[in-house]
Motif scaffolding. Structure first.
Motif, PDB file in Angstrom:
ATOM      1  N   ILE A 114      43.869  40.203  39.820  1.00  0.00           N
ATOM      2  CA  ILE A 114      42.629  40.611  40.665  1.00  0.00           C
ATOM      3  C   ILE A 114      43.282  41.666  41.371  1.00  0.00           C
ATOM      4  O   ILE A 114      42.515  43.111  41.435  1.00  0.00           O
ATOM      5  N   ASN A 115      44.180  42.122  42.035  1.00  0.00           N
ATOM      6  CA  ASN A 115      44.443  43.126  42.924  1.00  0.00           C
ATOM      7  C   ASN A 115      44.312  44.418  42.327  1.00  0.00           C
ATOM      8  O   ASN A 115      45.111  45.643  42.231  1.00  0.00           O
ATOM      9  N   ARG A 116      45.248  44.263  40.355  1.00  0.00           N
ATOM     10  CA  ARG A 116      44.894  45.906  40.512  1.00  0.00           C
ATOM     11  C   ARG A 116      44.075  45.126  38.750  1.00  0.00           C
ATOM     12  O   ARG A 116      44.093  45.699  37.429  1.00  0.00           O
ATOM     13  N   SER A 117      42.669  45.547  39.629  1.00  0.00           N
ATOM     14  CA  SER A 117      41.444  45.029  38.472  1.00  0.00           C
ATOM     15  C   SER A 117      41.070  46.366  38.244  1.00  0.00           C
ATOM     16  O   SER A 117      41.089  46.506  37.094  1.00  0.00           O
ATOM     17  N   ARG A 118      41.361  47.175  38.557  1.00  0.00           N
ATOM     18  CA  ARG A 118      40.789  48.897  38.764  1.00  0.00           C
ATOM     19  C   ARG A 118      41.577  48.906  36.991  1.00  0.00           C
ATOM     20  O   ARG A 118      40.951  50.258  36.862  1.00  0.00           O
ATOM     21  N   GLU A 119      42.388  48.457  36.490  1.00  0.00           N
ATOM     22  CA  GLU A 119      43.068  49.388  36.084  1.00  0.00           C
ATOM     23  C   GLU A 119      42.913  48.558  34.444  1.00  0.00           C
ATOM     24  O   GLU A 119      43.894  48.756  33.612  1.00  0.00           O
ATOM     25  N   ALA A 120      41.717  47.321  34.536  1.00  0.00           N
ATOM     26  CA  ALA A 120      41.680  46.625  33.431  1.00  0.00           C
ATOM     27  C   ALA A 120      40.385  47.355  32.718  1.00  0.00           C
ATOM     28  O   ALA A 120      39.959  48.544  33.410  1.00  0.00           O
ATOM     29  N   ASP A 121      40.125  46.963  31.617  1.00  0.00           N
ATOM     30  CA  ASP A 121      39.305  47.583  31.023  1.00  0.00           C
ATOM     31  C   ASP A 121      37.824  47.168  31.245  1.00  0.00           C
ATOM     32  O   ASP A 121      37.512  46.135  31.753  1.00  0.00           O
ATOM     33  N   GLU A 122      37.101  48.422  31.210  1.00  0.00           N
ATOM     34  CA  GLU A 122      35.629  48.275  31.958  1.00  0.00           C
ATOM     35  C   GLU A 122      34.679  47.131  31.738  1.00  0.00           C
ATOM     36  O   GLU A 122      34.114  46.182  32.447  1.00  0.00           O
ATOM     37  N   THR A 123      35.019  46.337  30.697  1.00  0.00           N
ATOM     38  CA  THR A 123      34.066  45.625  29.963  1.00  0.00           C
ATOM     39  C   THR A 123      34.487  44.748  30.428  1.00  0.00           C
ATOM     40  O   THR A 123      34.029  43.437  30.692  1.00  0.00           O
ATOM     41  N   ARG A 125      36.138  44.099  33.782  1.00  0.00           N
ATOM     42  CA  ARG A 125      35.763  44.146  34.735  1.00  0.00           C
ATOM     43  C   ARG A 125      34.314  43.906  35.143  1.00  0.00           C
ATOM     44  O   ARG A 125      33.599  43.002  35.908  1.00  0.00           O
ATOM     45  N   LEU A 126      33.101  44.603  34.389  1.00  0.00           N
ATOM     46  CA  LEU A 126      31.823  44.134  34.064  1.00  0.00           C
ATOM     47  C   LEU A 126      31.980  43.027  33.958  1.00  0.00           C
ATOM     48  O   LEU A 126      30.192  42.276  34.422  1.00  0.00           O
ATOM     49  N   LYS A 127      31.855  42.137  32.762  1.00  0.00           N
ATOM     50  CA  LYS A 127      31.957  41.261  32.038  1.00  0.00           C
ATOM     51  C   LYS A 127      31.881  40.154  33.666  1.00  0.00           C
ATOM     52  O   LYS A 127      31.414  38.537  33.856  1.00  0.00           O
ATOM     53  N   TYR A 128      33.276  40.205  33.966  1.00  0.00           N
ATOM     54  CA  TYR A 128      33.769  39.059  35.425  1.00  0.00           C
ATOM     55  C   TYR A 128      33.547  40.318  36.263  1.00  0.00           C
ATOM     56  O   TYR A 128      34.491  39.615  37.744  1.00  0.00           O
ATOM     57  N   ARG A 129      32.362  40.180  37.164  1.00  0.00           N
ATOM     58  CA  ARG A 129      32.603  41.292  37.887  1.00  0.00           C
ATOM     59  C   ARG A 129      32.913  40.866  39.822  1.00  0.00           C
ATOM     60  O   ARG A 129      33.213  41.325  40.578  1.00  0.00           O
ATOM     61  N   TYR A 130      32.371  39.008  39.090  1.00  0.00           N
ATOM     62  CA  TYR A 130      33.103  38.275  40.854  1.00  0.00           C
ATOM     63  C   TYR A 130      34.029  38.448  40.733  1.00  0.00           C
ATOM     64  O   TYR A 130      34.180  38.081  41.901  1.00  0.00           O
ATOM     65  N   LEU A 131      34.426  38.419  39.829  1.00  0.00           N
ATOM     66  CA  LEU A 131      36.304  38.380  40.146  1.00  0.00           C
ATOM     67  C   LEU A 131      36.883  39.668  40.443  1.00  0.00           C
ATOM     68  O   LEU A 131      37.742  39.966  41.672  1.00  0.00           O
ATOM     69  N   LEU A 133      35.245  41.855  41.768  1.00  0.00           N
ATOM     70  CA  LEU A 133      34.914  42.344  43.568  1.00  0.00           C
ATOM     71  C   LEU A 133      35.312  41.424  44.393  1.00  0.00           C
ATOM     72  O   LEU A 133      35.824  42.231  45.339  1.00  0.00           O
ATOM     73  N   ARG A 134      36.025  40.577  43.721  1.00  0.00           N
ATOM     74  CA  ARG A 134      37.482  40.408  45.091  1.00  0.00           C
ATOM     75  C   ARG A 134      38.943  41.241  45.344  1.00  0.00           C
ATOM     76  O   ARG A 134      39.243  40.616  46.694  1.00  0.00           O
TER      77      ARG A 134
END
Length: 595
Positions: A114-123, A125-131, A133-134
């Motif tokens: 969660i705290n490093r979600s910006r490093e994840a693949d954008e696909t 991030r968008l599929k699990y946007r509710y996570l 955004l945490r």
């Protein structure tokens, strides 16, 4: 607070020591350091609090839980032995007497940390946007957006504007982009369109006698995505003023925007009024773009006269533009990459040479420049240790390529690029008409509802062949900040006679105008006030304030680059029954692919 908590996870301080409190939030992490002893981090919207597990009973509750489960913790606040000065709650911790599971996370592994979600693949991030955004860092952009919208709304009301909402279901009209169409069940074969902008409605409000209108307006355009443009929908600060001209619009935004940018921006310096006004033709000549970044102190110079005959093939018979840069220390490898990047972005090649510390021409196309060294130095006013980037082609192509080159060079020349500020400017005097790239015929350049500079008389002269329509300018203007176009606006053409004359030059007669814009044309025949407006993009504004490169970072639930909502599965196929009700038959379906 609520039945589930007495305080938030960002609220507790030393003054709360000894109190019994109830917190609720997400289980961010558990770190076991001994038997029946662990540190738990509880996170909610407001922050994090450390909870210390010291008993077997509490450990038995926590052990089976996966990260991101939601829990409620009741316990006593005490002072921490090892304080964390980086956290607002770092002086205290909570010793629980009760832990209740409110919402169990049933997944042993998360799609990303969660705290490093910006490093994840954008696909993902968008599929699990509710996570996504945490993540507090992601959430902060949405909070910023909310604060900026609230500030814009308050400022517009303070300036005497009335907020009025306009229809979402309307008629399709030619406004420059593809419409999103909505089939009508009650009227077979007919369609509504989602508004590309509230353009006609806000002008009709002026014709209705409203004086100052605004709204945070949703707009819908079937366009491809870019870094600064989201496909599908976007929001803008839409405004219109009756009995107003260009300067009235400028005065409002020059008063509204700088305080908001200075307060909420990544940089706390913003242009003050009046913003610099740059005519369109001057912007293209001086900066190679109608979206100049005034944080860069470099400009484009014309080198056609001195270099077109130097014997270098690409320059012969073409316009040549130069971007001189003093004290440019880039290596040959960096320059080669710079030229390659320019070609990728513009489709045109870039060239270069240096005037070194000894006053000699070296590098790049030096052998063609050396024979006319003195003339080039004089024409471009060059100083020793200057890099000169060059572009060539037809005038507009050479200008645009030089604009790309200028930005690329600035990225390698920090002393010429003062990044940490917001620099606004107005681009004014846009051409009313242009030659269409595809049609090869005269078309509106910017906005068909704009007032031409010269009014009815200049249009009649153009129709009579006395004036080249390509030389007609309009009261159209763009607001630009740091090289990003925030908005287009115009003084509107409120006179039916002038409107008809303007459209006739692009081969549309009075009947066409009446058919395409019936409400506005008819309203203006009843006597409309002169009016003007603009609509800065809220998404782009917040993107600049947040210092983000992608507009998707500041939208709560963005689509991907292919205009898909991966989280909700939109667009999607619908049931045949739904299509039957709408009298629609699908003749082609996208092939479904397995993920």
């Amino acid at each position: 607070m609520t039945q589930n908590r007495t305080h938030t996870c960002g609220e507790l301080r030393m003054e709360h020591v000894g109190q019994t409190v109830t917190l609720a939030g997400f289980l961010e992490n558990v770190r076991e350091v001994g038997q029946n002893f662990a540190f738990l981090v509880l996170r909610d919207f407001y922050g994090t609090t450390q909870v210390v597990i010291e008993t077997e009973d509490m450990m038995n509750v926590v052990n089976p839980l996966n990260k991101e489960s939601t829990i409620r913790v009741t316990g006593v606040v005490r002072e921490r032995d090892s304080k964390n000065p980086k956290l607002p709650t770092g002086d205290i911790e909570v010793v629980p007497t009760e832990i209740k599971v409110l919402g169990r996370c049933r997944h042993n592994e998360l799609p990303f940390q969660i705290n490093r979600s910006r490093e994840a693949d954008e696909t993902a991030r968008l599929k699990y946007r509710y996570l996504d955004l945490r993540n507090p860092a992601v959430k902060q952009n949405i909070i910023l957006r909310s604060n900026v919208v609230a500030a814009l709304r308050a400022s517009m009301i303070d300036h005497g504007f009335m907020e009025i909402t306009t229809p979402i279901l309307t008629a399709s009209s030619p406004e420059g982009a593809r419409d999103y169409l909505v089939p009508s069940r009650k009227h077979p074969g007919k369609f509504y369109a989602l508004p590309q902008a509230p353009q006609q409605f806000k002008q009709l409000l002026m014709a209705s006698g409203f004086d100052k209108y605004f709204q945070i307006a949703p707009c819908f355009r079937d366009e491809d995505a870019r870094g600064d443009r989201s496909p599908g929908e976007f929001y803008q600060l839409d405004m219109e003023m009756a009995f107003a001209d260009q300067e009235d619009v400028f005065a409002v935004l020059e008063d509204v925007l700088p305080p908001i940018f200075a307060k909420y921006g990544t940089y706390n310096v913003a242009s003050s009024a009046p913003f610099q006004r740059i005519p369109y033709l001057e912007a293209m000549e001086k900066y190679g773009t109608d979206k100049p970044d005034l944080r860069i102190d470099l400009t484009v110079q014309d080198a056609t006269e001195v270099l077109a005959g130097c014997g270098f093939g690409p320059f012969e018979g073409n316009t040549v533009k130069a971007v001189p840069v003093t004290n440019f220390t880039a290596t040959r490898k960096q320059i080669d990459k710079l030229c390659a990047d320019v070609e990728v972005q513009s489709g045109q090649k870039a060239y270069w040479f240096r005037l070194d510390e000894k006053g000699e021409i070296v590098g790049g196309i030096a052998k063609f420049v050396q024979p006319i060294k003195d003339a080039v130095i004089a024409a471009l006013n060059l100083q020793p240790n200057t890099f000169v980037g060059l572009t060539a082609g037809k005038k507009l192509a050479a200008q645009k390529t030089a604009g790309v080159l200028l930005k690329q060079v600035a990225a390698l020349a920090p002393e010429h690029f003062d990044k940490e500020r917001y620099e606004f400017c107005w681009i004014v005097d846009f051409p009313m008409y242009e030659m269409g790239e595809e049609s090869g015929e005269l078309e509106f350049c910017h906005n068909p509802f704009s007032m031409p500079n010269g009014g009815l008389e200049i249009l009649k002269q153009a129709a009579a062949g006395q004036v080249d329509p390509l030389t007609i300018t309009a009261f159209q203007y763009d607001l630009v900040c740091n090289g990003v176009e925030l908005s287009s606006g115009a003084v509107r053409n409120h006179d039916p006679e002038i409107m008809i004359e303007a459209f006739q030059l692009v081969r549309l007669g009075e009947d066409d105008v009446k058919a395409k814009f019936p409400a506005m044309y008819n309203a203006f025949t009843y006597g409309a006030p002169p009016h003007a407006g603009i609509a800065p993009g809220v998404d782009r504004m917040v993107m600049l304030l947040a210092g983000e490169d992608s507009i998707r970072e500041i939208i709560p639930f963005p689509m991907n680059k292919n205009a898909q909502d991966l989280m909700m599965g939109a667009p999607s196929f619908v049931e045949p029954k739904q299509l039957d009700e709408l009298n629609i038959v699908c003749t082609k379906k996208e092939e479904e692919t397995a993920e």
